[in-house]
Design a protein around this motif. Sequence first.
Motif, PDB file in Angstrom:
ATOM      1  N   ILE A  59       0.850  -1.204   0.000  1.00  0.00           N
ATOM      2  CA  ILE A  59       0.000   0.000   0.000  1.00  0.00           C
ATOM      3  C   ILE A  59       0.881   1.248   0.000  1.00  0.00           C
ATOM      4  O   ILE A  59       1.759   1.397   0.834  1.00  0.00           O
ATOM      5  CB  ILE A  59      -0.943   0.022   1.214  1.00  0.00           C
ATOM      6  CG1 ILE A  59      -2.001  -1.036   1.065  1.00  0.00           C
ATOM      7  CG2 ILE A  59      -1.599   1.386   1.379  1.00  0.00           C
ATOM      8  CD1 ILE A  59      -2.923  -1.162   2.237  1.00  0.00           C
ATOM      9  N   GLY A  60       0.640   2.108  -0.976  1.00  0.00           N
ATOM     10  CA  GLY A  60       1.343   3.375  -1.064  1.00  0.00           C
ATOM     11  C   GLY A  60       2.742   3.312  -1.657  1.00  0.00           C
ATOM     12  O   GLY A  60       3.389   4.334  -1.782  1.00  0.00           O
ATOM     13  N   CYS A  82      -1.462   0.063  -5.633  1.00  0.00           N
ATOM     14  CA  CYS A  82      -2.549   0.052  -4.646  1.00  0.00           C
ATOM     15  C   CYS A  82      -2.448   1.341  -3.843  1.00  0.00           C
ATOM     16  O   CYS A  82      -1.507   1.530  -3.082  1.00  0.00           O
ATOM     17  CB  CYS A  82      -2.429  -1.169  -3.747  1.00  0.00           C
ATOM     18  SG  CYS A  82      -3.744  -1.275  -2.530  1.00  0.00           S
ATOM     19  N   GLN A  83      -3.414   2.224  -4.025  1.00  0.00           N
ATOM     20  CA  GLN A  83      -3.399   3.513  -3.327  1.00  0.00           C
ATOM     21  C   GLN A  83      -3.904   3.397  -1.901  1.00  0.00           C
ATOM     22  O   GLN A  83      -3.336   3.988  -0.988  1.00  0.00           O
ATOM     23  CB  GLN A  83      -4.240   4.537  -4.098  1.00  0.00           C
ATOM     24  CG  GLN A  83      -3.708   4.865  -5.453  1.00  0.00           C
ATOM     25  CD  GLN A  83      -2.336   5.531  -5.407  1.00  0.00           C
ATOM     26  OE1 GLN A  83      -1.947   6.106  -4.407  1.00  0.00           O
ATOM     27  NE2 GLN A  83      -1.606   5.432  -6.488  1.00  0.00           N
ATOM     28  N   LEU A  91     -13.013  -2.731  -0.274  1.00  0.00           N
ATOM     29  CA  LEU A  91     -12.576  -2.370  -1.618  1.00  0.00           C
ATOM     30  C   LEU A  91     -11.098  -2.015  -1.641  1.00  0.00           C
ATOM     31  O   LEU A  91     -10.560  -1.476  -0.671  1.00  0.00           O
ATOM     32  CB  LEU A  91     -13.353  -1.159  -2.141  1.00  0.00           C
ATOM     33  CG  LEU A  91     -14.824  -1.330  -2.460  1.00  0.00           C
ATOM     34  CD1 LEU A  91     -15.419   0.000  -2.864  1.00  0.00           C
ATOM     35  CD2 LEU A  91     -15.023  -2.355  -3.559  1.00  0.00           C
ATOM     36  N   LEU A  92     -10.461  -2.312  -2.772  1.00  0.00           N
ATOM     37  CA  LEU A  92      -9.102  -1.871  -3.045  1.00  0.00           C
ATOM     38  C   LEU A  92      -9.168  -0.723  -4.036  1.00  0.00           C
ATOM     39  O   LEU A  92      -9.911  -0.793  -5.017  1.00  0.00           O
ATOM     40  CB  LEU A  92      -8.279  -2.993  -3.679  1.00  0.00           C
ATOM     41  CG  LEU A  92      -7.997  -4.229  -2.857  1.00  0.00           C
ATOM     42  CD1 LEU A  92      -7.278  -5.250  -3.714  1.00  0.00           C
ATOM     43  CD2 LEU A  92      -7.173  -3.878  -1.663  1.00  0.00           C
ATOM     44  N   HIS A  93      -8.380   0.306  -3.807  1.00  0.00           N
ATOM     45  CA  HIS A  93      -8.304   1.449  -4.711  1.00  0.00           C
ATOM     46  C   HIS A  93      -6.998   1.304  -5.497  1.00  0.00           C
ATOM     47  O   HIS A  93      -5.905   1.490  -4.962  1.00  0.00           O
ATOM     48  CB  HIS A  93      -8.322   2.739  -3.900  1.00  0.00           C
ATOM     49  CG  HIS A  93      -8.177   3.965  -4.732  1.00  0.00           C
ATOM     50  ND1 HIS A  93      -7.781   5.149  -4.198  1.00  0.00           N
ATOM     51  CD2 HIS A  93      -8.362   4.205  -6.046  1.00  0.00           C
ATOM     52  CE1 HIS A  93      -7.727   6.071  -5.138  1.00  0.00           C
ATOM     53  NE2 HIS A  93      -8.073   5.511  -6.270  1.00  0.00           N
ATOM     54  N   LEU A 101      -9.309   1.964 -10.613  1.00  0.00           N
ATOM     55  CA  LEU A 101     -10.161   0.786 -10.479  1.00  0.00           C
ATOM     56  C   LEU A 101     -10.400   0.501  -9.007  1.00  0.00           C
ATOM     57  O   LEU A 101      -9.478   0.558  -8.195  1.00  0.00           O
ATOM     58  CB  LEU A 101      -9.491  -0.420 -11.155  1.00  0.00           C
ATOM     59  CG  LEU A 101     -10.220  -1.746 -11.099  1.00  0.00           C
ATOM     60  CD1 LEU A 101     -11.482  -1.694 -11.944  1.00  0.00           C
ATOM     61  CD2 LEU A 101      -9.323  -2.860 -11.586  1.00  0.00           C
ATOM     62  N   TYR A 102     -11.638   0.214  -8.673  1.00  0.00           N
ATOM     63  CA  TYR A 102     -12.008  -0.247  -7.342  1.00  0.00           C
ATOM     64  C   TYR A 102     -12.463  -1.692  -7.479  1.00  0.00           C
ATOM     65  O   TYR A 102     -13.391  -1.983  -8.230  1.00  0.00           O
ATOM     66  CB  TYR A 102     -13.151   0.586  -6.753  1.00  0.00           C
ATOM     67  CG  TYR A 102     -12.752   1.999  -6.406  1.00  0.00           C
ATOM     68  CD1 TYR A 102     -12.191   2.280  -5.164  1.00  0.00           C
ATOM     69  CD2 TYR A 102     -12.935   3.034  -7.301  1.00  0.00           C
ATOM     70  CE1 TYR A 102     -11.823   3.567  -4.826  1.00  0.00           C
ATOM     71  CE2 TYR A 102     -12.566   4.332  -6.985  1.00  0.00           C
ATOM     72  CZ  TYR A 102     -12.013   4.588  -5.747  1.00  0.00           C
ATOM     73  OH  TYR A 102     -11.642   5.855  -5.425  1.00  0.00           O
ATOM     74  N   ILE A 103     -11.793  -2.602  -6.773  1.00  0.00           N
ATOM     75  CA  ILE A 103     -12.223  -4.005  -6.816  1.00  0.00           C
ATOM     76  C   ILE A 103     -12.475  -4.488  -5.390  1.00  0.00           C
ATOM     77  O   ILE A 103     -11.861  -4.023  -4.434  1.00  0.00           O
ATOM     78  CB  ILE A 103     -11.215  -4.926  -7.532  1.00  0.00           C
ATOM     79  CG1 ILE A 103      -9.865  -4.946  -6.831  1.00  0.00           C
ATOM     80  CG2 ILE A 103     -11.060  -4.539  -8.977  1.00  0.00           C
ATOM     81  CD1 ILE A 103      -8.926  -5.979  -7.391  1.00  0.00           C
TER      82      ILE A 103
END
Length: 114
Positions: A59-60, A82-83, A91-93, A101-103
Amino acid sequence: MTENKLTPGSNMRWESSRMILPEHRDAWNERRASGRRLPKPLLDEQRLEELAWTLEQIIGTPQEYCFSYWEDGEYKLFSGRCQSVHPTRRLLHLTNEEEILYISFDVLVDIAEK
């Protein structure tokens, strides 16, 4: 003997009516594709923990990763970063240069280095 429209066993009589409307072709292709749909993946707890641990690490970070996920009966890939993670919405941003994309956690299958 040359073949004409009246020759028995000939298909020439119907040659001029060989036409498929675009709507019919789309419906036909959709029906053929629906038979090849893959079921939604069910991951065990150990695999989910591995994915969660990997997410914590990436992340980040500026490095891009390949995210494999399931959508509409097929597996898809997304290359990007992955933000953030939204734990309440599950959700993943994910972002890259072209798209955002958001999944959902439920459809995430794998995370690999690019």
